[in-house]
Design a protein around this motif. Structure first.
Motif, short mmCIF file in Angstrom:
data_model
loop_
_atom_site.label_atom_id
_atom_site.label_comp_id
_atom_site.label_asym_id
_atom_site.label_seq_id
_atom_site.Cartn_x
_atom_site.Cartn_y
_atom_site.Cartn_z
N GLN A 379 15.56 -0.68 3.37
CA GLN A 379 14.45 -1.51 2.87
C GLN A 379 14.18 -2.75 3.73
OE1 GLN A 379 12.92 0.11 0.83
NE2 GLN A 379 14.46 1.45 -0.06
N ALA A 380 15.24 -3.42 4.17
CA ALA A 380 15.03 -4.65 4.94
C ALA A 380 14.33 -4.35 6.26
CB ALA A 380 16.36 -5.33 5.20
N ARG A 383 10.73 -3.52 5.65
CA ARG A 383 9.94 -4.72 5.41
C ARG A 383 9.54 -5.36 6.74
NH1 ARG A 383 10.27 -6.63 0.59
NH2 ARG A 383 12.41 -5.89 0.37
N GLU A 387 5.83 -5.82 8.46
CA GLU A 387 5.38 -7.15 8.88
C GLU A 387 4.67 -7.07 10.24
OE1 GLU A 387 5.86 -9.46 6.65
OE2 GLU A 387 4.84 -11.02 7.80
N GLN A 406 4.24 -2.87 1.51
CA GLN A 406 5.38 -3.75 1.78
C GLN A 406 5.90 -4.39 0.49
OE1 GLN A 406 4.64 -7.45 3.79
NE2 GLN A 406 6.45 -7.25 5.10
N ALA A 407 4.93 -4.81 -0.35
CA ALA A 407 5.31 -5.48 -1.60
C ALA A 407 6.00 -4.52 -2.58
CB ALA A 407 4.07 -6.09 -2.24
N SER A 408 5.67 -3.22 -2.45
CA SER A 408 6.23 -2.24 -3.39
C SER A 408 7.65 -1.81 -3.03
CB SER A 408 5.31 -1.02 -3.46
OG SER A 408 5.43 -0.28 -2.27
N LEU A 409 8.15 -2.31 -1.89
CA LEU A 409 9.53 -1.96 -1.51
C LEU A 409 10.50 -2.56 -2.53
CD1 LEU A 409 9.48 -2.70 2.34
CD2 LEU A 409 9.62 -0.44 1.27
N PRO A 410 11.53 -1.79 -2.94
CA PRO A 410 12.52 -2.36 -3.86
C PRO A 410 13.26 -3.53 -3.19
CG PRO A 410 13.07 -0.06 -3.29
CD PRO A 410 11.85 -0.42 -2.53
N ALA A 411 13.52 -4.55 -3.95
CA ALA A 411 14.14 -5.76 -3.38
C ALA A 411 15.58 -5.49 -2.96
CB ALA A 411 14.10 -6.89 -4.39
#
Lengths: 411, 119
Positions: A379-380, A383, A387, A406-411
């Motif tokens: 995920q990182a 992201r 970007e 990008q916003a829908s990626l799990p944190a």
């Protein structure tokens, strides 16, 4: 003749659309002086707009325009040149008078070959063709190619000067030279199409040239009907254009290819493209544009069956890569393979490709990388890749789309 | 139209050729020149002495300044030229491609400025 009954302005505009390139090609074929031919023709159109509303539309508007344009060209040559040179120029313009009365010969193909001559800078070939064959002004072309009108205008003037002064001929090359020279013409047409294709749909200021590019491709097919690559190019463009409406939803949001509704693709265009591709394949001489069109055609599979035929798509990318050796083709092949072998394997392919500097600022590379990383659970890294893709995108709708992903990626 | 076909080549490589290689090249140039003559397009041609024999001159501050060597000190130097008279650029380019200079160097094709067409 039915034209007599029409509004003179409408008639002039109709003739301009139909005959502009034909008249320019005919006027410039001997003198190689495109600028003079364009100036003379524009004066002739002004004369028509002044004359026809009073005297009525001529029976043969094309011949009328040609006669006036030739007279203007001869006048202007006499004014601007020394006596000796003017005589040459006037003779060249006047020699064409033989054709008067009969059908004006169509030399647009020769004109296109002159515009896409190897001695002309590759980046100006498409703009030059759009101006000479279709009469588009420098502002319109500049807007499509993201360039300042002044810079575009200067480059067009320089290219026309080169044609005239370096003696670039207005001829269709002979058999031996035809394949390479034809590819240059096709590449220029495709460049005009691709500029229009990548055109941000929400940006109304920027001019879309896909209609013009399709017109040029149809013209080349009409004038060079036995060239499979020409048929392939038109098929490719029709396939792509058939999906135009499905690239955005009603809010102007970008819809990626995989999420488009195949039922909304334009059936008539797809049908025509498929027929062209069949016609091309009958020649048994494969080429880049036929392969690209075949790839588009392979996506039709999804329209019929609901499932894309990835094996076939990978095979076509392999063949296309052998032709073009392009990193973009390699990228697309890796993405097609990902559908069969999974994200992890595709990421390895992408790592190999990342050495190519041409992909460093290529938005689709970073967007694809981000998608694959997300699928693989990194995920990182996903992201970060999003970007970069967002930063490289100029279409606001695509940018919004990437931001949402990008916003829908799990944190 | 008249075109000047300029032959740019690596002088050092030229000098390092063996005798048979040199003879072969001269024979190729002779045959090429003959072909131009037979086609009736040759208007002039010459081979130039190497750029080490070149001298540049310019007037600076009212005084002439003479310097040893060529104007541009590049690896490839102008080594000779053909002046030809052909109908168009395609014909000029096809003659340029046949020149042995296209193989051992680079051909630059320049149209001659026709002064009668200049106001």
């Amino acid at each position: 003749m039915s034209l007599r009954a029409q509004d003179p302005r409408e008639t002039a505009e109709a003739v301009a659309r139909r005959s502009y390139g034909k008249l320019v090609a005919f006027l410039a074929a001997r003198t190689r002086d495109l600028a003079a031919a364009e100036d003379a023709l524009s004066e002739a159109f002004s004369a028509a707009l002044a004359d026809w509303p009073i005297g009525g539309c001529p029976a043969n508007p094309e011949a009328w325009l040609l006669t006036v344009a030739r007279r203007k060209a001869i006048d202007s040559a006499r004014r601007s040149r020394t006596a000796e040179a003017a005589t040459d120029h006037v003779r060249l313009f006047a020699e064409e008078t033989d054709a008067e009365g009969s059908e004006i010969p169509d030399r647009r193909l020769a004109l296109m070959f002159a515009c896409a001559h190897p001695a002309i800078d590759a980046n100006i070939r498409a703009p030059l063709m759009l101006q000479a064959v279709l009469g588009l002004n420098a502002e319109t072309i500049a807007s499509a190619f993201l360039m300042s009108p002044a810079a575009m205008s200067k480059r067009l003037v320089r290219a026309k000067e080169k044609i005239r002064e370096a003696g670039i001929p207005f001829i269709v090359p002979d058999r031996e030279d035809l394949p390479a020279r034809r590819d240059a013409v096709l590449d220029a047409i495709y460049a005009a199409f691709a500029e229009g294709w990548s055109d941000p749909g929400t940006d109304v200021v920027r001019r879309d040239l896909t209609t013009e590019a399709l017109f040029l491709a149809r013209l080349v097919v009409e004038l060079l009907p036995e060239e499979p690559e020409t048929l392939g190019l038109l098929a490719l463009m029709l396939h792509a254009d058939a999906r135009r409406a499905t690239r955005r939803n009603e809010n102007g949001d970008y819809i990626p290819f995989a999420e488009q509704d195949p039922a909304r693709w334009n059936s008539a265009m797809i049908g025509e493209a498929e027929a062209l591709l069949r016609r091309a394949s009958a020649h048994g001489a494969i080429g880049r544009y036929q392969l690209e069109a075949a790839l588009q055609s392979a996506h039709i599979h999804r329209r019929r069956t609901g499932v894309p035929n990835w094996a076939e798509i990978v095979r076509l990318y392999d063949a296309l890569f052998a032709f073009s050796n392009s990193p973009v083709v390699a990228l697309n092949r890796a993405l097609a393979k990902a559908e069969i072998n999974g994200a992890q394997a595709a990421l390895q392919d992408l790592d190999e490709l990342s050495a190519d500097a041409r992909l460093k600022d290529y938005q689709p590379y970073w967007a694809a990388r981000a998608e694959l990383l997300a699928k693989a659970g990194a995920q990182a890294q996903a992201r970060a890749a999003y970007e970069i893709a967002i930063g490289l995108e100029r279409d606001p709708a695509v940018r919004r789309f990437l931001q949402r992903r990008q916003a829908s990626l799990p944190a | 139209m008249h075109y000047l076909l300029m032959i740019y080549s690596n002088e050092a490589a030229m000098m390092n050729r063996t005798k048979p290689e040199q003879e072969q090249m001269i024979a190729a140039y002779t045959a090429y020149t003959e072909a131009l003559k037979k086609a009736g397009v040759l208007a002039g041609s010459n081979r130039l002495r190497p750029s080490t024999d070149a001298t540049t001159v310019r007037i600076a501050g009212g005084k002439s300044q003479v310097l040893d060597g060529p104007y541009a000190d590049t690896k490839e130097q102008l080594g000779g030229y053909y002046l030809i008279d052909v109908p168009d650029l395609d014909a000029a380019l096809s003659w340029a491609a046949r020149c042995p200079g296209a193989t051992h160097g680079i051909m630059e094709v320049r149209p001659i400025w026709n002064m009668t067409s200049y106001p």
